[in-house]
Design a protein around this motif. Structure first.
Motif, PDB file in Angstrom:
ATOM      1  N   ASN A 158      12.848 -13.628 -23.244  1.00  0.00           N
ATOM      2  CA  ASN A 158      11.906 -13.250 -23.516  1.00  0.00           C
ATOM      3  C   ASN A 158      10.746 -13.008 -23.217  1.00  0.00           C
ATOM      4  OD1 ASN A 158      13.462 -15.293 -25.537  1.00  0.00           O
ATOM      5  ND2 ASN A 158      12.708 -17.302 -24.055  1.00  0.00           N
ATOM      6  N   ALA A 159      11.309 -11.480 -22.777  1.00  0.00           N
ATOM      7  CA  ALA A 159      10.377 -10.704 -22.072  1.00  0.00           C
ATOM      8  C   ALA A 159      10.415  -9.203 -22.714  1.00  0.00           C
ATOM      9  CB  ALA A 159      10.291 -10.591 -20.498  1.00  0.00           C
ATOM     10  N   GLY A 160       9.265  -9.226 -23.175  1.00  0.00           N
ATOM     11  CA  GLY A 160       8.789  -7.204 -23.907  1.00  0.00           C
ATOM     12  C   GLY A 160       9.854  -6.211 -23.306  1.00  0.00           C
ATOM     13  N   ASN A 161      10.258  -5.638 -23.141  1.00  0.00           N
ATOM     14  CA  ASN A 161      11.004  -4.303 -22.337  1.00  0.00           C
ATOM     15  C   ASN A 161      10.285  -3.374 -21.879  1.00  0.00           C
ATOM     16  OD1 ASN A 161      13.607  -4.836 -23.429  1.00  0.00           O
ATOM     17  ND2 ASN A 161      13.278  -3.086 -25.703  1.00  0.00           N
ATOM     18  N   ASP A 162       8.634  -4.026 -22.308  1.00  0.00           N
ATOM     19  CA  ASP A 162       7.448  -2.650 -21.631  1.00  0.00           C
ATOM     20  C   ASP A 162       6.825  -3.805 -20.231  1.00  0.00           C
ATOM     21  OD1 ASP A 162       6.185  -5.060 -23.931  1.00  0.00           O
ATOM     22  OD2 ASP A 162       4.835  -3.805 -24.049  1.00  0.00           O
ATOM     23  N   THR A 163       7.134  -5.123 -20.118  1.00  0.00           N
ATOM     24  CA  THR A 163       6.889  -5.760 -19.193  1.00  0.00           C
ATOM     25  C   THR A 163       7.316  -5.409 -17.873  1.00  0.00           C
ATOM     26  OG1 THR A 163       6.751  -7.443 -20.811  1.00  0.00           O
ATOM     27  CG2 THR A 163       6.672  -8.607 -18.443  1.00  0.00           C
ATOM     28  N   LEU A 164       6.627  -4.596 -17.013  1.00  0.00           N
ATOM     29  CA  LEU A 164       6.734  -3.932 -15.946  1.00  0.00           C
ATOM     30  C   LEU A 164       6.700  -4.969 -14.166  1.00  0.00           C
ATOM     31  CD1 LEU A 164       6.789  -0.524 -16.497  1.00  0.00           C
ATOM     32  CD2 LEU A 164       8.480  -2.243 -16.901  1.00  0.00           C
ATOM     33  N   VAL A 165       6.937  -5.294 -13.549  1.00  0.00           N
ATOM     34  CA  VAL A 165       6.837  -5.611 -12.469  1.00  0.00           C
ATOM     35  C   VAL A 165       7.718  -4.894 -11.279  1.00  0.00           C
ATOM     36  CG1 VAL A 165       7.627  -8.184 -13.165  1.00  0.00           C
ATOM     37  CG2 VAL A 165       9.146  -7.251 -12.180  1.00  0.00           C
ATOM     38  N   HIS A 166       7.528  -5.558  -9.769  1.00  0.00           N
ATOM     39  CA  HIS A 166       7.048  -4.871  -9.190  1.00  0.00           C
ATOM     40  C   HIS A 166       8.520  -5.125  -8.251  1.00  0.00           C
ATOM     41  CE1 HIS A 166       7.230  -4.505  -4.172  1.00  0.00           C
ATOM     42  NE2 HIS A 166       6.198  -3.304  -4.311  1.00  0.00           N
ATOM     43  N   ASP A 167       9.070  -3.966  -8.186  1.00  0.00           N
ATOM     44  CA  ASP A 167      11.187  -4.278  -8.341  1.00  0.00           C
ATOM     45  C   ASP A 167      10.969  -5.192  -6.975  1.00  0.00           C
ATOM     46  OD1 ASP A 167       9.537  -1.875  -5.973  1.00  0.00           O
ATOM     47  OD2 ASP A 167      11.141  -1.125  -6.513  1.00  0.00           O
ATOM     48  N   GLY A 168      10.164  -4.532  -5.296  1.00  0.00           N
ATOM     49  CA  GLY A 168      10.644  -6.310  -4.260  1.00  0.00           C
ATOM     50  C   GLY A 168      10.187  -6.986  -4.443  1.00  0.00           C
ATOM     51  N   PHE A 169       9.362  -7.527  -5.070  1.00  0.00           N
ATOM     52  CA  PHE A 169       8.793  -9.096  -5.435  1.00  0.00           C
ATOM     53  C   PHE A 169       9.899  -9.588  -6.867  1.00  0.00           C
ATOM     54  CE2 PHE A 169       4.053  -8.460  -5.528  1.00  0.00           C
ATOM     55  CZ  PHE A 169       4.190  -8.042  -4.028  1.00  0.00           C
ATOM     56  N   ASN A 199       0.917  -1.283  -0.212  1.00  0.00           N
ATOM     57  CA  ASN A 199      -0.116   0.025   0.073  1.00  0.00           C
ATOM     58  C   ASN A 199       0.953   1.274   0.016  1.00  0.00           C
ATOM     59  OD1 ASN A 199      -2.486  -0.873  -0.175  1.00  0.00           O
ATOM     60  ND2 ASN A 199      -2.145  -1.689   2.000  1.00  0.00           N
ATOM     61  N   ASP A 200       2.105   1.067   0.112  1.00  0.00           N
ATOM     62  CA  ASP A 200       2.945   2.500  -0.306  1.00  0.00           C
ATOM     63  C   ASP A 200       3.553   2.721  -1.167  1.00  0.00           C
ATOM     64  OD1 ASP A 200       5.227   4.315   0.040  1.00  0.00           O
ATOM     65  OD2 ASP A 200       6.509   2.567   1.555  1.00  0.00           O
ATOM     66  N   ILE A 201       3.102   3.985  -1.889  1.00  0.00           N
ATOM     67  CA  ILE A 201       3.357   4.769  -3.280  1.00  0.00           C
ATOM     68  C   ILE A 201       4.811   4.406  -3.768  1.00  0.00           C
ATOM     69  CG2 ILE A 201       0.702   5.622  -3.330  1.00  0.00           C
ATOM     70  CD1 ILE A 201       2.191   8.148  -2.934  1.00  0.00           C
ATOM     71  N   GLU A 202       5.635   4.477  -1.952  1.00  0.00           N
ATOM     72  CA  GLU A 202       6.603   4.416  -2.936  1.00  0.00           C
ATOM     73  C   GLU A 202       7.662   3.545  -2.819  1.00  0.00           C
ATOM     74  OE1 GLU A 202       7.976   7.833  -2.337  1.00  0.00           O
ATOM     75  OE2 GLU A 202       6.918   8.622  -1.471  1.00  0.00           O
ATOM     76  N   PHE A 203       6.671   3.023  -4.868  1.00  0.00           N
ATOM     77  CA  PHE A 203       7.229   1.762  -5.087  1.00  0.00           C
ATOM     78  C   PHE A 203       7.709   2.179  -6.051  1.00  0.00           C
ATOM     79  CE2 PHE A 203       3.952  -0.028  -3.974  1.00  0.00           C
ATOM     80  CZ  PHE A 203       2.930   0.119  -5.765  1.00  0.00           C
ATOM     81  N   SER A 204       8.490   1.356  -6.894  1.00  0.00           N
ATOM     82  CA  SER A 204       8.252   1.645  -8.115  1.00  0.00           C
ATOM     83  C   SER A 204       7.557  -0.138  -9.693  1.00  0.00           C
ATOM     84  CB  SER A 204      10.226   2.362 -10.008  1.00  0.00           C
ATOM     85  OG  SER A 204      10.341   0.955  -8.208  1.00  0.00           O
ATOM     86  N   GLN A 205       7.372   0.193 -10.610  1.00  0.00           N
ATOM     87  CA  GLN A 205       7.343  -1.018 -11.694  1.00  0.00           C
ATOM     88  C   GLN A 205       9.221  -0.926 -11.825  1.00  0.00           C
ATOM     89  OE1 GLN A 205       4.280  -1.158 -14.239  1.00  0.00           O
ATOM     90  NE2 GLN A 205       2.549  -1.707 -12.270  1.00  0.00           N
ATOM     91  N   VAL A 206       9.748  -1.475 -12.141  1.00  0.00           N
ATOM     92  CA  VAL A 206      10.689  -2.618 -13.427  1.00  0.00           C
ATOM     93  C   VAL A 206      10.932  -3.041 -14.155  1.00  0.00           C
ATOM     94  CG1 VAL A 206      11.851  -1.546 -11.609  1.00  0.00           C
ATOM     95  CG2 VAL A 206      11.768  -3.682 -11.328  1.00  0.00           C
ATOM     96  N   ASN A 207      11.890  -3.033 -15.821  1.00  0.00           N
ATOM     97  CA  ASN A 207      12.008  -4.086 -16.555  1.00  0.00           C
ATOM     98  C   ASN A 207      12.023  -4.783 -15.417  1.00  0.00           C
ATOM     99  OD1 ASN A 207      12.672  -1.691 -18.010  1.00  0.00           O
ATOM    100  ND2 ASN A 207      11.396  -2.816 -19.241  1.00  0.00           N
ATOM    101  N   LEU A 208      11.423  -6.278 -16.340  1.00  0.00           N
ATOM    102  CA  LEU A 208      11.809  -7.740 -15.373  1.00  0.00           C
ATOM    103  C   LEU A 208      13.666  -7.518 -15.964  1.00  0.00           C
ATOM    104  CD1 LEU A 208       8.932  -9.518 -17.563  1.00  0.00           C
ATOM    105  CD2 LEU A 208       9.954  -9.823 -14.787  1.00  0.00           C
ATOM    106  N   ASN A 209      14.478  -8.411 -15.230  1.00  0.00           N
ATOM    107  CA  ASN A 209      15.652  -8.952 -15.527  1.00  0.00           C
ATOM    108  C   ASN A 209      16.008  -9.556 -16.997  1.00  0.00           C
ATOM    109  OD1 ASN A 209      18.583 -10.542 -15.491  1.00  0.00           O
ATOM    110  ND2 ASN A 209      18.278 -10.141 -13.333  1.00  0.00           N
ATOM    111  N   SER A 210      16.705  -8.936 -17.243  1.00  0.00           N
ATOM    112  CA  SER A 210      16.987  -9.528 -19.158  1.00  0.00           C
ATOM    113  C   SER A 210      17.358 -10.915 -18.973  1.00  0.00           C
ATOM    114  CB  SER A 210      17.284  -8.426 -19.997  1.00  0.00           C
ATOM    115  OG  SER A 210      18.839  -8.140 -19.875  1.00  0.00           O
ATOM    116  N   THR A 211      18.525 -11.377 -18.424  1.00  0.00           N
ATOM    117  CA  THR A 211      19.837 -12.304 -17.756  1.00  0.00           C
ATOM    118  C   THR A 211      18.298 -13.032 -17.536  1.00  0.00           C
ATOM    119  OG1 THR A 211      21.205 -11.367 -17.450  1.00  0.00           O
ATOM    120  CG2 THR A 211      21.177 -13.633 -16.984  1.00  0.00           C
ATOM    121  N   LEU A 212      17.006 -13.558 -16.769  1.00  0.00           N
ATOM    122  CA  LEU A 212      16.589 -14.756 -16.262  1.00  0.00           C
ATOM    123  C   LEU A 212      15.417 -14.613 -16.856  1.00  0.00           C
ATOM    124  CD1 LEU A 212      16.836 -13.690 -12.585  1.00  0.00           C
ATOM    125  CD2 LEU A 212      17.558 -15.332 -13.511  1.00  0.00           C
ATOM    126  N   PHE A 213      15.187 -13.688 -17.863  1.00  0.00           N
ATOM    127  CA  PHE A 213      14.039 -13.658 -18.085  1.00  0.00           C
ATOM    128  C   PHE A 213      14.113 -12.937 -19.739  1.00  0.00           C
ATOM    129  CE2 PHE A 213      12.740 -12.016 -13.972  1.00  0.00           C
ATOM    130  CZ  PHE A 213      11.633 -13.243 -13.865  1.00  0.00           C
TER     131      PHE A 213
END
Length: 273
Positions: free
Chosen positions: A115-126, A99-113
């Motif tokens: 085949n994910a597109g550059n527009d695929t974003l996930v929660h940075d903490g996860f 619920n804390d708005i002080e987090f961001s979405q980030v690109n998936l790690n290109s080494t681990l993922f």
């Protein structure tokens, strides 16, 4: 009496008791064991949660219940599968973070993922949490598949563990040969990423299932107005179909359970010994 419904974009479809037993119960039993201490998981001596799943061989287990929640990789001879399991966290703490708005979405790690597109974003903490065990998970699954000859992988978890498990499932799908079937069933899943992430999960896993229990607030965060979207495949436990409108209310206890067959999650509810 509980009923289980499968959430599609605009309606619910009933899941039969046999489907619950066949497709959802065993992953729930595995996800429950992740709350037991690693020392009891290694030798499969965690009491009732382990006794409910006889014959399991654990290849690796670890975690510190801090930056690295408990996790393990094991073989399940009953389903002829390699199983990857991640522990969750205290729901009040998780809600506070999400619920804390002080987090961001980030690109998936290109080494681990890769085949994910550059527009695929996930929660940075996860993603940070998943990345701390990713290499161990991948290498152990690869060696376990080779040693057992199995061609199936199940990835499961509850709460934070559900978020990490969904990331693991995508990573494994991209890294393992096409003849290995990856299945993911998770519980109390928070929103992990944006619409492109949800579409990626949908495209890779037509049978991906995430189970929400009654008025659990965790699957409603992070909020949609911050561009977080669930993949398809939500199975919702409710007391009655018409009760779905009551989800505007929430009950944090529902995050822990019970779900079905008396399965609950959390350090105090899982029955570890």
């Amino acid at each position: 009496m509980f009923a289980l419904f499968f959430a599609l974009p605009a309606f619910f479809t009933f899941f039969s008791p046999s489907t619950i037993t066949t497709d959802l119960l065993r992953p729930a039993l595995f996800a429950r064991t992740a709350y037991c201490p690693t020392s009891t998981i290694v030798n499969w001596t965690c009491g009732a949660p382990c006794n409910a799943l006889p014959g399991i061989q654990v290849f690796t287990a670890g975690g510190n219940q801090g930056t690295i929640p408990f996790f393990y990789v094991a073989s399940d001879p009953q389903s002829q599968s390699i199983v990857v399991v991640h522990e969750g966290t205290d729901p009040a703490d998780l809600l506070s973070v999400l619920n804390d708005i002080e987090f961001s979405q980030v690109n998936l790690n290109s080494t681990l993922f890769p085949n994910a597109g550059n527009d695929t974003l996930v929660h940075d903490g996860f993603q940070d949490t998943q990345g701390r065990t990713a290499d161990t998970i991948l290498s152990t699954v690869q060696s376990a598949l080779a040693s057992t000859g199995y061609k199936n992988v199940l990835v499961t978890g509850h709460s934070l563990g559900a978020a990490v498990a969904s990331l693991d499932a995508v990573m494994l799908k991209m890294a393992l040969p096409n003849d290995v079937a990856i299945n993911s069933v998770v519980f109390g899943l928070p929103r992990v990423g944006n619409a492109q992430w949800a579409s990626l999960v949908d495209s890779l896993f037509p049978s991906f299932a995430h189970v929400t229990n009654q008025k659990d607030p965790v699957p409603t965060v992070p909020p949609q107005f911050l561009s977080f979207v669930h993949p398809a495949g939500e199975a919702h436990i409710t007391t009655h179909c018409s009760d779905s409108t009551e989800l505007l209310d929430s009950d944090i206890q529902n995050h822990l359970g019970p779900y079905f067959d008396g399965v609950s999650f959390g350090s105090s509810a899982s029955g570890c010994s």
